[in-house]
Write a protein that holds these residues in place. Sequence first.
Motif, PDB file in Angstrom:
ATOM      1  N   GLU A  45       0.829  -1.204   0.000  1.00 49.71           N
ATOM      2  CA  GLU A  45       0.000   0.000   0.000  1.00 49.71           C
ATOM      3  C   GLU A  45       0.865   1.257   0.000  1.00 49.71           C
ATOM      4  O   GLU A  45       0.635   2.190  -0.777  1.00 49.71           O
ATOM      5  CB  GLU A  45      -0.922  -0.014   1.217  1.00 49.71           C
ATOM      6  N   ARG A  46       1.860   1.283   0.856  1.00 49.94           N
ATOM      7  CA  ARG A  46       2.741   2.437   0.956  1.00 49.94           C
ATOM      8  C   ARG A  46       3.488   2.657  -0.358  1.00 49.94           C
ATOM      9  O   ARG A  46       3.614   3.782  -0.846  1.00 49.94           O
ATOM     10  CB  ARG A  46       3.731   2.215   2.104  1.00 49.94           C
ATOM     11  N   GLY A  47       3.971   1.562  -0.945  1.00 54.38           N
ATOM     12  CA  GLY A  47       4.679   1.668  -2.207  1.00 54.38           C
ATOM     13  C   GLY A  47       3.799   2.190  -3.320  1.00 54.38           C
ATOM     14  O   GLY A  47       4.217   3.044  -4.111  1.00 54.38           O
ATOM     15  N   ALA A  48       2.565   1.716  -3.401  1.00 48.41           N
ATOM     16  CA  ALA A  48       1.654   2.145  -4.453  1.00 48.41           C
ATOM     17  C   ALA A  48       1.333   3.630  -4.333  1.00 48.41           C
ATOM     18  O   ALA A  48       1.309   4.358  -5.338  1.00 48.41           O
ATOM     19  CB  ALA A  48       0.368   1.324  -4.407  1.00 48.41           C
ATOM     20  N   VAL A  49       1.098   4.103  -3.118  1.00 42.77           N
ATOM     21  CA  VAL A  49       0.813   5.533  -2.908  1.00 42.77           C
ATOM     22  C   VAL A  49       1.990   6.381  -3.384  1.00 42.77           C
ATOM     23  O   VAL A  49       1.808   7.368  -4.123  1.00 42.77           O
ATOM     24  CB  VAL A  49       0.516   5.818  -1.421  1.00 42.77           C
ATOM     25  N   GLN A  50       3.192   6.020  -2.959  1.00 43.98           N
ATOM     26  CA  GLN A  50       4.373   6.795  -3.329  1.00 43.98           C
ATOM     27  C   GLN A  50       4.601   6.799  -4.843  1.00 43.98           C
ATOM     28  O   GLN A  50       4.983   7.817  -5.421  1.00 43.98           O
ATOM     29  CB  GLN A  50       5.605   6.243  -2.605  1.00 43.98           C
ATOM     30  N   LEU A  51       4.358   5.669  -5.488  1.00 50.10           N
ATOM     31  CA  LEU A  51       4.591   5.580  -6.926  1.00 50.10           C
ATOM     32  C   LEU A  51       3.594   6.420  -7.715  1.00 50.10           C
ATOM     33  O   LEU A  51       3.955   7.062  -8.709  1.00 50.10           O
ATOM     34  CB  LEU A  51       4.534   4.120  -7.376  1.00 50.10           C
ATOM     35  N   VAL A  52       2.340   6.433  -7.309  1.00 50.91           N
ATOM     36  CA  VAL A  52       1.353   7.268  -8.000  1.00 50.91           C
ATOM     37  C   VAL A  52       1.782   8.732  -7.933  1.00 50.91           C
ATOM     38  O   VAL A  52       1.778   9.445  -8.946  1.00 50.91           O
ATOM     39  CB  VAL A  52      -0.052   7.095  -7.394  1.00 50.91           C
ATOM     40  N   HIS A  53       2.160   9.197  -6.756  1.00 54.35           N
ATOM     41  CA  HIS A  53       2.583  10.594  -6.616  1.00 54.35           C
ATOM     42  C   HIS A  53       3.851  10.869  -7.415  1.00 54.35           C
ATOM     43  O   HIS A  53       3.993  11.945  -8.021  1.00 54.35           O
ATOM     44  CB  HIS A  53       2.811  10.930  -5.145  1.00 54.35           C
ATOM     45  N   HIS A  54       4.755   9.909  -7.441  1.00 51.71           N
ATOM     46  CA  HIS A  54       6.019  10.094  -8.158  1.00 51.71           C
ATOM     47  C   HIS A  54       5.776  10.211  -9.668  1.00 51.71           C
ATOM     48  O   HIS A  54       6.359  11.082 -10.329  1.00 51.71           O
ATOM     49  CB  HIS A  54       6.940   8.917  -7.853  1.00 51.71           C
ATOM     50  N   VAL A  55       4.929   9.355 -10.203  1.00 52.70           N
ATOM     51  CA  VAL A  55       4.634   9.421 -11.639  1.00 52.70           C
ATOM     52  C   VAL A  55       3.867  10.693 -11.972  1.00 52.70           C
ATOM     53  O   VAL A  55       4.138  11.348 -12.994  1.00 52.70           O
ATOM     54  CB  VAL A  55       3.847   8.175 -12.093  1.00 52.70           C
ATOM     55  N   ALA A  56       2.916  11.069 -11.139  1.00 52.92           N
ATOM     56  CA  ALA A  56       2.161  12.306 -11.384  1.00 52.92           C
ATOM     57  C   ALA A  56       3.093  13.508 -11.402  1.00 52.92           C
ATOM     58  O   ALA A  56       2.961  14.407 -12.246  1.00 52.92           O
ATOM     59  CB  ALA A  56       1.077  12.484 -10.320  1.00 52.92           C
ATOM     60  N   ASP A  57       4.052  13.515 -10.494  1.00 48.92           N
ATOM     61  CA  ASP A  57       5.007  14.621 -10.442  1.00 48.92           C
ATOM     62  C   ASP A  57       5.915  14.626 -11.668  1.00 48.92           C
ATOM     63  O   ASP A  57       6.152  15.679 -12.271  1.00 48.92           O
ATOM     64  CB  ASP A  57       5.834  14.508  -9.164  1.00 48.92           C
ATOM     65  N   ARG A  58       6.398  13.455 -12.063  1.00 53.07           N
ATOM     66  CA  ARG A  58       7.335  13.374 -13.192  1.00 53.07           C
ATOM     67  C   ARG A  58       6.656  13.728 -14.509  1.00 53.07           C
ATOM     68  O   ARG A  58       7.239  14.403 -15.367  1.00 53.07           O
ATOM     69  CB  ARG A  58       7.921  11.965 -13.252  1.00 53.07           C
ATOM     70  N   THR A  59       5.443  13.285 -14.698  1.00 51.78           N
ATOM     71  CA  THR A  59       4.725  13.549 -15.947  1.00 51.78           C
ATOM     72  C   THR A  59       3.983  14.888 -15.915  1.00 51.78           C
ATOM     73  O   THR A  59       3.449  15.317 -16.946  1.00 51.78           O
ATOM     74  CB  THR A  59       3.690  12.447 -16.222  1.00 51.78           C
ATOM     75  N   GLY A  60       3.931  15.514 -14.744  1.00 50.53           N
ATOM     76  CA  GLY A  60       3.141  16.732 -14.620  1.00 50.53           C
ATOM     77  C   GLY A  60       1.655  16.456 -14.612  1.00 50.53           C
ATOM     78  O   GLY A  60       0.860  17.384 -14.756  1.00 50.53           O
ATOM     79  N   ALA A  61       1.278  15.181 -14.449  1.00 50.66           N
ATOM     80  CA  ALA A  61      -0.135  14.782 -14.501  1.00 50.66           C
ATOM     81  C   ALA A  61      -0.802  15.398 -15.721  1.00 50.66           C
ATOM     82  O   ALA A  61      -1.924  15.896 -15.665  1.00 50.66           O
ATOM     83  CB  ALA A  61      -0.863  15.177 -13.208  1.00 50.66           C
ATOM     84  N   GLY A  62      -0.108  15.358 -16.843  1.00 54.14           N
ATOM     85  CA  GLY A  62      -0.609  15.966 -18.070  1.00 54.14           C
ATOM     86  C   GLY A  62      -1.495  15.026 -18.859  1.00 54.14           C
ATOM     87  O   GLY A  62      -2.161  14.152 -18.306  1.00 54.14           O
ATOM     88  N   ASP A  63      -1.467  15.197 -20.174  1.00 53.92           N
ATOM     89  CA  ASP A  63      -2.331  14.407 -21.043  1.00 53.92           C
ATOM     90  C   ASP A  63      -1.979  12.920 -20.949  1.00 53.92           C
ATOM     91  O   ASP A  63      -0.822  12.530 -21.151  1.00 53.92           O
ATOM     92  CB  ASP A  63      -2.177  14.888 -22.487  1.00 53.92           C
TER      93      ASP A  63
END
Length: 239
Positions: free
Chosen positions: A153-171
């Motif tokens: 659970e902890r890993g999944a939460v961190q990874l979602v935020h990390h990808v959103a930050d890296r991609t800018g949560a764009g298109d």
Amino acid sequence: MDYRLAPWVLTWDEVDPSRHRFDTTSARDIIRGLAPASTVPTPPSGSAGERHVIDWADDTGEAWADSMTLELIEQYGRWASGWRWARDEGDIGGGPVGSWCCPRDSITSAEETVARVAEALVEWRGWLEDLAARFDQYPLAGLSDPIRFQAWERGAVQLVHHVADRTGAGDAWYRHCAQVLTWFLARWGVASDTAERLVDQAIGGRFDSWAEPAETVVDDIAGQIAHAATTCVVDQARD
């Protein structure tokens, strides 16, 4: 699109840095020696929004980028297809790469373009190495419940935020996010097809382009993934 060139279908086995050698120092020289490096097309004059420029990018420019991708795959393996997975609305949008956008904007002079390809490949490889290191921060093998569940659970939460930050949560950022979560499960022993199904079920279409997910949504998705993955690992151990 030719699926040989599609980075969103890559599995963890295909991108795992421990399985595929790569030397950043020599990459630039190697890429300069690939056949497409000597055939970089010359962009037409005109502004980016003019029809003839757009048509050139969609035809000549994309064909050249495809040929470069095929050469990189031949040289380094399937993982290299992610070199042009650009953020936002690049020619392959929704990815983590900032060094390449699309033929219309990224193909300039031959020297600059080839250097940009090398920079993008190195950036993509660095991202994969970063993910591998993050996966290893949550060593799920051999853990017992409830510690295993909490780690997933902890890993999944961190990874979602990390990808959103890296991609800018764009298109279309969520496509790569789902892939990264699938890779995380696969890294710790869940079969790739099973991992993909579990992640798709957990996300359930709740991620949107141009929007970071609410914390409550991330927590719920992470909890579902952790529960399903923990059950899956336990079932596999019994079998």
